[in-house]
Motif scaffolding. Structure first.
Motif, PDB file in Angstrom:
ATOM      1  N   ALA A  58     -59.694   6.572 -28.571  1.00  0.00           N
ATOM      2  CA  ALA A  58     -60.665   5.478 -28.662  1.00  0.00           C
ATOM      3  C   ALA A  58     -61.176   5.350 -30.094  1.00  0.00           C
ATOM      4  O   ALA A  58     -61.328   4.234 -30.611  1.00  0.00           O
ATOM      5  CB  ALA A  58     -61.822   5.713 -27.697  1.00  0.00           C
ATOM      6  N   ALA A  59     -61.423   6.472 -30.747  1.00  0.00           N
ATOM      7  CA  ALA A  59     -61.874   6.446 -32.139  1.00  0.00           C
ATOM      8  C   ALA A  59     -60.800   5.842 -33.045  1.00  0.00           C
ATOM      9  O   ALA A  59     -61.103   5.065 -33.958  1.00  0.00           O
ATOM     10  CB  ALA A  59     -62.240   7.850 -32.611  1.00  0.00           C
ATOM     11  N   MET A  60     -59.544   6.187 -32.782  1.00  0.00           N
ATOM     12  CA  MET A  60     -58.451   5.616 -33.574  1.00  0.00           C
ATOM     13  C   MET A  60     -58.365   4.105 -33.363  1.00  0.00           C
ATOM     14  O   MET A  60     -58.155   3.348 -34.317  1.00  0.00           O
ATOM     15  CB  MET A  60     -57.125   6.296 -33.220  1.00  0.00           C
ATOM     16  CG  MET A  60     -57.036   7.726 -33.733  1.00  0.00           C
ATOM     17  SD  MET A  60     -55.636   8.695 -33.131  1.00  0.00           S
ATOM     18  CE  MET A  60     -54.247   7.646 -33.330  1.00  0.00           C
ATOM     19  N   ASP A  61     -58.525   3.650 -32.117  1.00  0.00           N
ATOM     20  CA  ASP A  61     -58.496   2.216 -31.829  1.00  0.00           C
ATOM     21  C   ASP A  61     -59.645   1.498 -32.530  1.00  0.00           C
ATOM     22  O   ASP A  61     -59.460   0.418 -33.100  1.00  0.00           O
ATOM     23  CB  ASP A  61     -58.574   1.960 -30.324  1.00  0.00           C
ATOM     24  CG  ASP A  61     -57.286   2.317 -29.591  1.00  0.00           C
ATOM     25  OD1 ASP A  61     -56.242   2.442 -30.264  1.00  0.00           O
ATOM     26  OD2 ASP A  61     -57.330   2.455 -28.353  1.00  0.00           O
ATOM     27  N   ILE A  62     -60.825   2.098 -32.495  1.00  0.00           N
ATOM     28  CA  ILE A  62     -61.982   1.490 -33.151  1.00  0.00           C
ATOM     29  C   ILE A  62     -61.757   1.409 -34.658  1.00  0.00           C
ATOM     30  O   ILE A  62     -62.067   0.391 -35.284  1.00  0.00           O
ATOM     31  CB  ILE A  62     -63.269   2.275 -32.820  1.00  0.00           C
ATOM     32  CG1 ILE A  62     -63.640   2.059 -31.353  1.00  0.00           C
ATOM     33  CG2 ILE A  62     -64.417   1.886 -33.749  1.00  0.00           C
ATOM     34  CD1 ILE A  62     -64.756   2.948 -30.850  1.00  0.00           C
ATOM     35  N   LYS A  63     -61.198   2.455 -35.223  1.00  0.00           N
ATOM     36  CA  LYS A  63     -60.933   2.462 -36.662  1.00  0.00           C
ATOM     37  C   LYS A  63     -59.922   1.376 -37.026  1.00  0.00           C
ATOM     38  O   LYS A  63     -60.082   0.673 -38.019  1.00  0.00           O
ATOM     39  CB  LYS A  63     -60.425   3.838 -37.098  1.00  0.00           C
ATOM     40  CG  LYS A  63     -60.279   3.991 -38.579  1.00  0.00           C
ATOM     41  CD  LYS A  63     -59.892   5.397 -38.953  1.00  0.00           C
ATOM     42  CE  LYS A  63     -59.773   5.544 -40.451  1.00  0.00           C
ATOM     43  NZ  LYS A  63     -59.407   6.895 -40.835  1.00  0.00           N
ATOM     44  N   THR A  64     -58.894   1.218 -36.205  1.00  0.00           N
ATOM     45  CA  THR A  64     -57.891   0.178 -36.448  1.00  0.00           C
ATOM     46  C   THR A  64     -58.513  -1.207 -36.350  1.00  0.00           C
ATOM     47  O   THR A  64     -58.278  -2.059 -37.211  1.00  0.00           O
ATOM     48  CB  THR A  64     -56.733   0.307 -35.431  1.00  0.00           C
ATOM     49  OG1 THR A  64     -56.168   1.612 -35.536  1.00  0.00           O
ATOM     50  CG2 THR A  64     -55.669  -0.734 -35.678  1.00  0.00           C
ATOM     51  N   MET A  65     -59.313  -1.430 -35.302  1.00  0.00           N
ATOM     52  CA  MET A  65     -59.965  -2.733 -35.148  1.00  0.00           C
ATOM     53  C   MET A  65     -60.913  -3.016 -36.305  1.00  0.00           C
ATOM     54  O   MET A  65     -60.981  -4.136 -36.807  1.00  0.00           O
ATOM     55  CB  MET A  65     -60.720  -2.800 -33.821  1.00  0.00           C
ATOM     56  CG  MET A  65     -59.817  -2.917 -32.613  1.00  0.00           C
ATOM     57  SD  MET A  65     -60.665  -3.266 -31.068  1.00  0.00           S
ATOM     58  CE  MET A  65     -61.857  -1.943 -30.964  1.00  0.00           C
ATOM     59  N   GLU A  66     -61.635  -1.999 -36.736  1.00  0.00           N
ATOM     60  CA  GLU A  66     -62.571  -2.176 -37.847  1.00  0.00           C
ATOM     61  C   GLU A  66     -61.831  -2.545 -39.129  1.00  0.00           C
ATOM     62  O   GLU A  66     -62.253  -3.435 -39.859  1.00  0.00           O
ATOM     63  CB  GLU A  66     -63.369  -0.889 -38.060  1.00  0.00           C
ATOM     64  CG  GLU A  66     -64.394  -0.987 -39.164  1.00  0.00           C
ATOM     65  CD  GLU A  66     -65.110   0.326 -39.400  1.00  0.00           C
ATOM     66  OE1 GLU A  66     -65.764   0.446 -40.449  1.00  0.00           O
ATOM     67  OE2 GLU A  66     -65.018   1.230 -38.556  1.00  0.00           O
TER      68      GLU A  66
END
Length: 178
Positions: A58-66
């Motif tokens: 989830a943290a990786m997905d958030i970082k990618t979206m950001e």
């Protein structure tokens, strides 16, 4: 699995006692309790592992979206105000600009090589007089009305039209068109 069993036994002193009673003294009832506790331990390990991996992904997905949002939105101007611990919006002064004037603004020396790539057309333009070049540039390249060009140059509209037609005929002749 050997490492997990060692960790299970070291986690609680009661687990070691159950192990001794169940395995060494062959007590089936204690062995069942030990087995149940070990299965509970494995379930907790797998659950913790699942939760940890979920958080990491989830943290990786958030970082990618950001990063995608940051690329789309460009620079972020807001800053944290140290005095009030609030976000403050920075602004950039916006000077008014006349884009048409910026694009079509008069240039001292017009380099027709930037406009035309064909060498034959460039050579034909070089045969024109300065006045013909000026009127062709104003009327055709800048797309100004003949009346406006006439006012700017202080001549009549008919004179602008006559010079423009003479220049176009000269260009056609030089390039070999009709």
């Amino acid at each position: 699995m050997d490492r997990l069993a060692k960790q299970f036994l070291e986690e609680d002193a009661a687990n070691k006692e159950l192990y001794v009673q169940g395995i060494i003294f062959k007590n089936d009832r204690v062995l069942d309790v030990l087995n149940q506790k070990f299965n509970d331990y494995l379930f907790r390990i797998k659950l913790y592992s699942y939760i940890r991996k979920s958080i990491v992904f989830a943290a990786m997905d958030i970082k990618t979206m950001e990063s995608e949002i940051r690329e789309k939105e460009g620079l972020y101007l807001n800053v944290l105000d140290a005095d009030f611990e609030e976000e403050r919006i920075n602004t950039i002064a916006d000077a008014p600009m006349d884009f048409i004037e910026e694009i079509y603004g008069d240039k001292e020396n017009i380099d027709y090589r930037e406009i035309f790539a064909d060498k034959e057309v460039l050579q034909a333009i070089e045969t024109l007089t300065d006045r013909q070049k000026q009127i062709i540039h104003e009327c055709i390249i800048k797309d100004k009305e003949e009346e406006m060009v006439a006012k700017e140059l202080g001549i009549t509209k008919q004179a602008v039209n006559k010079i423009k037609q003479a220049a176009l005929n000269k260009l056609r002749k030089e390039v070999g068109g009709k």
